[in-house]
Structures are given as structure tokens and as C-alpha cells.
Design a protein around this motif. Structure first.
Motif, PDB file in Angstrom:
ATOM      1  N   GLN A   1       0.841  -1.201   0.000  1.00 25.67           N
ATOM      2  CA  GLN A   1       0.000   0.000   0.000  1.00 25.67           C
ATOM      3  C   GLN A   1       0.874   1.250   0.000  1.00 25.67           C
ATOM      4  O   GLN A   1       1.887   1.307   0.704  1.00 25.67           O
TER       5      GLN A   1
ATOM      6  N   ASP B   1      -2.038   7.449   1.279  1.00 26.17           N
ATOM      7  CA  ASP B   1      -2.740   8.580   0.643  1.00 26.17           C
ATOM      8  C   ASP B   1      -2.961   8.417  -0.864  1.00 26.17           C
ATOM      9  O   ASP B   1      -3.069   9.401  -1.576  1.00 26.17           O
TER      10      ASP B   1
ATOM     11  N   LYS C   1      -8.886   3.445  -6.779  1.00 23.49           N
ATOM     12  CA  LYS C   1     -10.154   3.484  -7.523  1.00 23.49           C
ATOM     13  C   LYS C   1     -10.355   4.858  -8.144  1.00 23.49           C
ATOM     14  O   LYS C   1     -10.782   4.983  -9.289  1.00 23.49           O
ATOM     15  N   GLU C   2     -10.037   5.883  -7.379  1.00 24.69           N
ATOM     16  CA  GLU C   2     -10.195   7.239  -7.900  1.00 24.69           C
ATOM     17  C   GLU C   2      -9.225   7.476  -9.061  1.00 24.69           C
ATOM     18  O   GLU C   2      -9.586   8.071 -10.083  1.00 24.69           O
TER      19      GLU C   2
ATOM     20  N   ASP D   1      -5.571   6.729  -3.573  1.00 24.12           N
ATOM     21  CA  ASP D   1      -6.845   6.043  -3.769  1.00 24.12           C
ATOM     22  C   ASP D   1      -6.847   5.467  -5.191  1.00 24.12           C
ATOM     23  O   ASP D   1      -7.047   6.183  -6.164  1.00 24.12           O
TER      24      ASP D   1
END
Ligand SMILES: [Zn+2]
Length: 476
Positions: free
Chosen positions: A448, A451, A455-456, A453
Motif C-alpha cells: 500500500q 494517501d 479506484k479514484e 486512492d
């Protein structure tokens, strides 16, 4: 705040060094003040934050020495998909580049950097050539901002052109050329604003006319080298990607491409060229004697059908070898794990193509000795760092910057390996990143990125691709 880390129980550590030093006997690494402070079997100290590296393989973070991040929104573009270099340039990057604005450019940069980071790449040299007079946004600022947000090291190779190429003269979107004075003034501004000389720098600027043969006049090409050396920055461009370079140099200058560069002061240990696929023996000699560097881009060279650079011959001649992904308009997965996997296979395939039967004088059966996994790691890490003037980066040694990746090989594609150390390159795919450090800071943890995203970003990418398609339709 600088956290002190102890990375424990690694299965293997590849160092980016050559020979016996390519593999460390250590299982543990300590990080203090952003650097590797100890290697070995280490006992925990009270200040240590412990990272369990059980079943992990540790590599130095990759150094990507050639990219065009704006192309991250031009993957698989249909008009250029089956074209060789010159017609592909006109069909895809040159047709689309005038369609970018600040917002689409920023999304492209973000996609490309995140893709690289998730492959274990900490340092990116981007050959950025979206420049025209009075352009409404500052690409350099966006590039440095986006890299900084992700904690990556960034080298801006300031591209550009003072003359328009024949191949784009018919394009409605052709970018207007810059004046040479304005180009050089902008390089000077960028050096003052961003350039750090240090061997552990996070920001560097490089002089990088887009094409060595076509972007400037011969006199300006020589002047750009002189100015770069006055400023104390490196030099970079494209060279000899296909046979077209040989034809163009002969036609325009009655020379070979490398001869042209050498006569205009564009060789030396402060110079590196992308591609160098099609070289004559006398050109290899010049590049080797001057210790010029190469950014080898095997996936792009294969996708465009350009050929395969002979890294073994180039290194033997004296060149420094590094690996770059090149722009995503000619490489649908612009990440360093795909690229190094391809480099490993293709050097071997290249040599194998030259094998002939013994009755015809053949001396070898195949090319499996052309490149080892350790060679690929060294080229993709230490080689790139050397070319970029980042000597404190690219190897896992005490005193070096703590830029490294823990790959956790928990996918079935890595099961059954006799030597897990080679998995991230030899087996291909994208290995899970347990942790990745840049200058001792965690930039990826359990795959990961803080900060971000995804999907965005995926949604923004789809919208941006549609917008770019509409803009190129409107002007066609
Ligand atoms: Zn390129």
C-alpha cells in the motif's frame, strides 16, 4: 524524525555490486539517519523498530534512467500499436502531446510514478519534452511535486526542440519549437530552482534535447553540451534506436550517429543515451572509450520492433549500463520488474539468434551466459545510480542511502524456486512489496502507498483518456 529500523531474517540480499559481492551473506539490515548503518546478523537495540523480512528477498530500489511520464495515458493507442518508430512517433506521442493540459498531465505523471513505485523503483529520470513557447503550465513543477508526494528521487531531463521534425509537420497538434536562448534560459532556471549536486540528491536537472539528430541545429547541439558542463549537469538524449538514425545521420551530416555526437562533444561519462540498438563496431568503440552510458529499454525496443541492444558488447567496451522503461506509449507496463524480466530474457535470446552450426564455424550453442540475474540487478540499480551521479544510491552497503525493497514472494508463481533470490526477476509478475524504503523512510508498506486512492486514480485515468481522444479528434 528519523526512525531507526532493524530488518530481520531476510531470505537473501542482492546488493547491486559485481562478482562475489553481488550477494550478501547478511540476513539483517539496520537503518539509521536514512542510511544503511549495519549489515549482518544483528541483535536488536532498544531504538529499533523491527521489520520481519522472513521469506523476503531484498534488492536495492530500482533506478529508471529513461521515461516519458506524460505517455502513461497513451498505452495501447490503436493508431500507433502496430507501427515502427518513426510512424509510431507521428501516430501516438506527437499526435497527442499538444492535447495535454495541466490536469491530464498531472494524472499521467501520477499513474506512471505509482506504477514504478509499486515495482520497487525509487529513482526516476524522466525525459520530459512537452515544451512550447508560452505554454500555460509548468511541467517541471508538477513532476517534482508528484515525485515528492511519493517520496521518490526525481531527475528531470529537460527535453525540447528548436526545430520542427518532418514527421510532425503535417500534424495539426505539432508543438511550436522554442527559441534556443529561451530553452537554455529555462534550463538555467531549473538548475537554480531544483538541482542538487550531492550523490544522495532527491532532485536533479539534465540537459536533454529530445532527439540528438533532429531537435536542434548542429551548432546548438554543441552549445547545449558546453552550457550543461558550465552548469555542472548531465547530458541525455535518444540515439540509434532504429536503423533510421544511421540513414538520417548519413543524409544530414555524412557521418554515423555516434560520430556526430562525438564531434559535437556529446560523449563522456556525464552523457547517457536511450536505446543504442543499432550501432556499428566503430561506434561501440567510441562510446566505450569515452565511458558514455546507455539506458537500455528492452520492452519499448521490442514493442516497436526496433531490435535488442547488445549490452554485453557495450559493457565490455567500457560503457556504463542502466535500464529504463521508456514512455508507456511504447510499453504497456512501464514498471521495473517487467522491464528487468524482459532484459534478462532478451539478452539471452539475442545471443542465441547469432548461434550457427559448428560445421559453419559456430562456437556456441546458445545465449544463456549473456546475462545473469546479478548482472540485471547491477544494471538496474548501481548502473543507473552511477549514470545519474547518485553514487550513494543503488547498492546495499554500509554507509549507502537506505533505498531498498523487501519482496515477499507469496504468489504461486514463486513457489518451487530452488533459489528464491532470483524470483522477482526470473519468474516475472509483480511481487508483493512487504516494505520499501527511500532514504530510510517507508514509502510502500504491505503493497500500500499512503494517501493513494487507486479506484479514484483508475476513474481519473478513464476520464482523461476520453478527453485526450476527443481533443485529438476535434483538431484532426
Ligand atoms: Zn524515449
Amino acid at each position: 524524525m528519523n526512525t531507526q529500523y532493524l530488518i530481520k531474517n531476510a531470505y537473501a540480499i542482492l546488493t547491486g555490486l559485481s562478482g562475489d559481492a553481488a550477494r550478501s551473506s547478511a540476513t539483517d539490515i539496520r537503518i539509521q539517519d536514512g542510511k544503511i548503518s549495519a549489515l549482518g546478523q544483528l541483535s536488536p537495540e532498544p531504538e529499533d523498530t523491527i521489520v520481519d523480512a522472513k521469506d523476503c528477498v531484498i534488492y536495492p530500489a530500482w533506478v529508471n534512467t529513461h521515461h516519458h511520464l506524460f505517455q502513461s495515458l497513451l498505452k495501447g493507442e490503436p493508431q500507433g500499436l502496430n507501427q515502427s518508430l518513426t510512424s509510431w512517433l507521428a501516430s501516438t506521442p506527437y499526435r497527442f502531446r499538444g492535447a495535454f493540459d495541466e490536469a491530464t498531465f498531472r494524472i499521467a505523471v501520477r499513474i506512471g510514478l505509482i506504477e514504478l513505485l509499486r515495482s520497487g523503483c525509487a529513482t526516476v529520470a524522466d525525459h520530459h519534452y512537452l515544451y512550447w513557447p508560452n505554454m500555460p503550465f509548468d511541467g517541471a513543477a508538477i513532476l517534482f511535486e508528484e515525485a515528492e508526494k511519493l517520496g521518490m528521487r526525481f531527475v528531470l531531463c529537460r527535453g525540447g526542440a528548436t526545430q520542427t521534425r518532418g514527421l510532425e509537420s503535417e500534424l495539426p497538434q505539432a508543438l511550436r519549437a522554442e527559441k534556443f536562448e529561451d530553452y537554455m534560459l529555462d534550463v538555467e532556471r531549473l538548475v537554480q530552482q531544483y538541482h542538487q549536486k550531492d550523490a544522495n540528491a532527491f532532485r536533479k536537472i539534465v540537459m536533454a534535447p529530445t532527439s540528438s539528430l533532429h531537435s536542434t541545429t548542429a551548432q546548438q547541439f554543441r552549445e547545449s553540451a558546453k552550457f550543461a558542463r558550465q552548469l555542472g549537469i548531465g547530458l541525455h538524449s535518444h540515439l540509434s534506436e532504429t536503423v533510421d538514425y544511421l540513414d538520417a545521420a548519413k543524409h544530414k551530416f555524412s557521418m554515423t550517429p555516434v560520430q556526430f555526437c562525438a564531434e559535437h562533444d556529446w560523449v563522456g561519462s556525464d552523457v547517457w543515451f536511450a536505446h543504442l540498438v543499432k550501432l556499428l563496431p566503430e561506434e561501440i568503440k567510441i562510446l566505450g572509450q569515452t565511458h558514455t552510458g546507455i539506458a537500455h529499454c528492452p520492452q519499448s525496443n521490442a514493442r516497436l520492433g526496433s531490435g535488442i541492444a547488445d549490452l554485453v558488447a557495450l559493457e565490455h567496451a567500457g560503457m556504463t549500463i542502466s535500464i529504463g522503461v521508456d514512455g508507456a506509449a511504447s510499453n504497456e507496463a512501464a514498471d521495473m520488474l517487467s522491464e528487468t524480466h524482459a532484459a534478462w530474457l532478451m539478452q539471452r535470446a539475442r545471443k542465441g539468434m547469432l548461434a550457427v552450426p559448428q560445421y559453419d564455424g559456430g562456437l556456441f550453442e546458445g545465449g544463456a551466459d549473456a546475462a545473469t540475474i546479478e548482472d540485471i540487478v547491477r544494471w538496474g540499480t548501481a548502473g543507473g545510480a552511477k549514470i545519474l551521479g547518485l553514487d550513494q544510491v543503488g547498492t546495499i552497503e554500509v554507509g549507502q542511502q537506505a533505498d531498498f525493497v523487501l519482496y515477499q514472494l507469496d504468489d504461486p508463481r514463486y513457489f518451487g524456486l530452488h533459489d528464491i533470490a532470483i524470483g522477482p526477476i526470473a519468474s516475472g509478475g509483480r511481487a508483493h512489496i512487504k516494505a520499501m524504503f527511500v532514504a530510510g523512510k517507508i514509502v510502500v508498506q504491505d503493497d500500500q502507498i499512503p494517501d493513494v486512492d487507486m479506484k479514484e486514480l483508475a476513474w481519473q485515468a478513464r476520464q482523461a483518456v476520453q478527453l485526450l481522444q476527443q481533443r485529438t479528434l476535434q483538431v484532426a
